[in-house]
Scaffold this motif. Structure first.
Motif, PDB file in Angstrom:
ATOM      1  N   ARG A  43       0.818  -1.208   0.000  1.00 48.78           N
ATOM      2  CA  ARG A  43       0.000   0.000   0.000  1.00 48.78           C
ATOM      3  C   ARG A  43       0.857   1.267   0.000  1.00 48.78           C
ATOM      4  NH1 ARG A  43      -4.087   0.664   4.804  1.00 48.78           N
ATOM      5  NH2 ARG A  43      -3.165  -1.377   5.019  1.00 48.78           N
ATOM      6  N   TRP A  44       1.926   1.271   0.780  1.00 49.25           N
ATOM      7  CA  TRP A  44       2.818   2.435   0.850  1.00 49.25           C
ATOM      8  C   TRP A  44       3.442   2.699  -0.517  1.00 49.25           C
ATOM      9  CZ3 TRP A  44       8.107   2.689   0.025  1.00 49.25           C
ATOM     10  CH2 TRP A  44       8.705   3.893   0.388  1.00 49.25           C
ATOM     11  N   GLN A  45       3.910   1.666  -1.204  1.00 50.58           N
ATOM     12  CA  GLN A  45       4.525   1.842  -2.523  1.00 50.58           C
ATOM     13  C   GLN A  45       3.502   2.342  -3.543  1.00 50.58           C
ATOM     14  OE1 GLN A  45       5.949  -2.186  -2.732  1.00 50.58           O
ATOM     15  NE2 GLN A  45       8.055  -1.593  -2.263  1.00 50.58           N
ATOM     16  N   ARG A  46       2.308   1.779  -3.536  1.00 50.92           N
ATOM     17  CA  ARG A  46       1.262   2.242  -4.467  1.00 50.92           C
ATOM     18  C   ARG A  46       0.922   3.706  -4.216  1.00 50.92           C
ATOM     19  NH1 ARG A  46      -0.990  -2.704  -3.120  1.00 50.92           N
ATOM     20  NH2 ARG A  46      -2.556  -1.678  -1.836  1.00 50.92           N
ATOM     21  N   ARG A  47       0.882   4.110  -2.941  1.00 44.56           N
ATOM     22  CA  ARG A  47       0.590   5.508  -2.611  1.00 44.56           C
ATOM     23  C   ARG A  47       1.694   6.432  -3.130  1.00 44.56           C
ATOM     24  NH1 ARG A  47       0.223   5.466   2.879  1.00 44.56           N
ATOM     25  NH2 ARG A  47       2.220   6.483   3.144  1.00 44.56           N
ATOM     26  N   LYS A  48       2.960   6.020  -2.956  1.00 44.21           N
ATOM     27  CA  LYS A  48       4.072   6.835  -3.441  1.00 44.21           C
ATOM     28  C   LYS A  48       4.046   6.962  -4.966  1.00 44.21           C
ATOM     29  CE  LYS A  48       5.657   7.886   0.479  1.00 44.21           C
ATOM     30  NZ  LYS A  48       5.413   9.245   0.952  1.00 44.21           N
ATOM     31  N   LEU A  49       3.695   5.883  -5.657  1.00 43.49           N
ATOM     32  CA  LEU A  49       3.602   5.956  -7.123  1.00 43.49           C
ATOM     33  C   LEU A  49       2.460   6.866  -7.565  1.00 43.49           C
ATOM     34  CD1 LEU A  49       4.302   2.326  -8.333  1.00 43.49           C
ATOM     35  CD2 LEU A  49       5.813   4.302  -8.412  1.00 43.49           C
ATOM     36  N   GLY A  50       1.446   7.009  -6.732  1.00 46.38           N
ATOM     37  CA  GLY A  50       0.330   7.883  -7.056  1.00 46.38           C
ATOM     38  C   GLY A  50       0.732   9.343  -7.201  1.00 46.38           C
ATOM     39  N   TYR A  51       1.866   9.719  -6.602  1.00 46.08           N
ATOM     40  CA  TYR A  51       2.343  11.103  -6.710  1.00 46.08           C
ATOM     41  C   TYR A  51       3.097  11.367  -8.012  1.00 46.08           C
ATOM     42  CZ  TYR A  51       1.309  11.299  -1.734  1.00 46.08           C
ATOM     43  OH  TYR A  51       0.681  11.246  -0.520  1.00 46.08           O
ATOM     44  N   TYR A  86      12.626   3.168  -7.982  1.00 44.71           N
ATOM     45  CA  TYR A  86      11.955   4.407  -7.597  1.00 44.71           C
ATOM     46  C   TYR A  86      12.614   4.964  -6.349  1.00 44.71           C
ATOM     47  CZ  TYR A  86       8.285   3.194 -10.881  1.00 44.71           C
ATOM     48  OH  TYR A  86       7.583   2.895 -12.018  1.00 44.71           O
ATOM     49  N   ASP A  87      13.162   6.169  -6.465  1.00 43.38           N
ATOM     50  CA  ASP A  87      13.784   6.870  -5.346  1.00 43.38           C
ATOM     51  C   ASP A  87      12.881   8.045  -4.953  1.00 43.38           C
ATOM     52  OD1 ASP A  87      16.122   5.308  -5.145  1.00 43.38           O
ATOM     53  OD2 ASP A  87      17.031   6.386  -6.804  1.00 43.38           O
ATOM     54  N   VAL A  88      11.658   7.759  -4.577  1.00 48.18           N
ATOM     55  CA  VAL A  88      10.700   8.822  -4.282  1.00 48.18           C
ATOM     56  C   VAL A  88      10.694   9.213  -2.806  1.00 48.18           C
ATOM     57  CG1 VAL A  88       9.206   8.396  -6.258  1.00 48.18           C
ATOM     58  CG2 VAL A  88       8.848   7.109  -4.164  1.00 48.18           C
ATOM     59  N   THR A  89      11.355   8.438  -1.969  1.00 53.16           N
ATOM     60  CA  THR A  89      11.466   8.757  -0.547  1.00 53.16           C
ATOM     61  C   THR A  89      12.822   8.258  -0.057  1.00 53.16           C
ATOM     62  OG1 THR A  89      10.571   6.671   0.207  1.00 53.16           O
ATOM     63  CG2 THR A  89       8.977   8.418  -0.218  1.00 53.16           C
ATOM     64  N   ARG A  90      12.985   8.238   1.253  1.00 55.29           N
ATOM     65  CA  ARG A  90      14.242   7.723   1.815  1.00 55.29           C
ATOM     66  C   ARG A  90      14.360   6.210   1.659  1.00 55.29           C
ATOM     67  NH1 ARG A  90      13.606  10.293   7.543  1.00 55.29           N
ATOM     68  NH2 ARG A  90      11.495  10.353   6.801  1.00 55.29           N
ATOM     69  N   ARG A  91      13.246   5.540   1.365  1.00 52.10           N
ATOM     70  CA  ARG A  91      13.267   4.080   1.189  1.00 52.10           C
ATOM     71  C   ARG A  91      12.985   3.739  -0.269  1.00 52.10           C
ATOM     72  NH1 ARG A  91       9.174   2.501   5.866  1.00 52.10           N
ATOM     73  NH2 ARG A  91       8.095   1.919   3.999  1.00 52.10           N
ATOM     74  N   PRO A  92      14.010   3.696  -1.109  1.00 55.02           N
ATOM     75  CA  PRO A  92      13.789   3.365  -2.524  1.00 55.02           C
ATOM     76  C   PRO A  92      13.232   1.947  -2.666  1.00 55.02           C
ATOM     77  CG  PRO A  92      16.071   4.021  -2.134  1.00 55.02           C
ATOM     78  CD  PRO A  92      15.412   3.911  -0.805  1.00 55.02           C
ATOM     79  N   PHE A  93      12.530   1.703  -3.753  1.00 54.22           N
ATOM     80  CA  PHE A  93      12.021   0.366  -4.028  1.00 54.22           C
ATOM     81  C   PHE A  93      12.038   0.119  -5.528  1.00 54.22           C
ATOM     82  CE2 PHE A  93       8.388   3.186  -3.962  1.00 54.22           C
ATOM     83  CZ  PHE A  93       7.614   2.785  -5.045  1.00 54.22           C
ATOM     84  N   ALA A  94      11.940  -1.148  -5.896  1.00 56.19           N
ATOM     85  CA  ALA A  94      11.964  -1.535  -7.306  1.00 56.19           C
ATOM     86  C   ALA A  94      10.605  -2.066  -7.730  1.00 56.19           C
ATOM     87  CB  ALA A  94      13.029  -2.596  -7.535  1.00 56.19           C
TER      88      ALA A  94
END
Length: 120
Positions: A43-51, A86-94
């Protein structure tokens, strides 16, 4: 369907085992409810991608998309799968971005059409 992380394809065709099938009358219309690559996003990753702008956040083809076939036409899907960090926050994810192209194909009258999915 689980697949290895290599280019490939799968096909969906209409067949009958005990009766003859009229290939001329086969309609291969279909709905793709969900098609994803890689681990599901939380959910956190989907929310970040929403931006992000849509062209940067496409991690799956549109859900519940309907593809209408016509008599004796198949539907071919090509998905280009791109690993993305994705480096959209301090916790990047792939995740895997997807570019989806679809087109209709006319089949010979003696061949049943198919829904074809190719990915690379």
């Amino acid at each position: 369907v689980l697949v290895n992380r290599v280019p490939g394809n799968f096909h969906i065709t209409a067949h009958q085992s005990h009766e003859s099938q009229n290939a001329k009358r086969t309609n291969i219309s279909h709905i793709v409810h969900r098609l994803t690559f890689g681990e599901p996003l939380n959910r956190w990753q989907r929310r970040k991608l929403g931006y992000l702008a849509d062209q940067h956040a496409r991690v799956a083809p549109k859900p519940d998309a309907a593809f209408k076939g016509a008599h004796h036409r198949g539907v071919h899907h090509h998905l280009h799968v791109v690993p993305t960090r994705y480096d959209v926050t301090r916790r990047p994810f792939a995740a895997f971005q997807t570019l989806h192209h679809v087109h209709s194909v006319i089949y010979p009258l003696d061949t049943a059409p198919e829904a074809r999915f190719a990915y690379d």
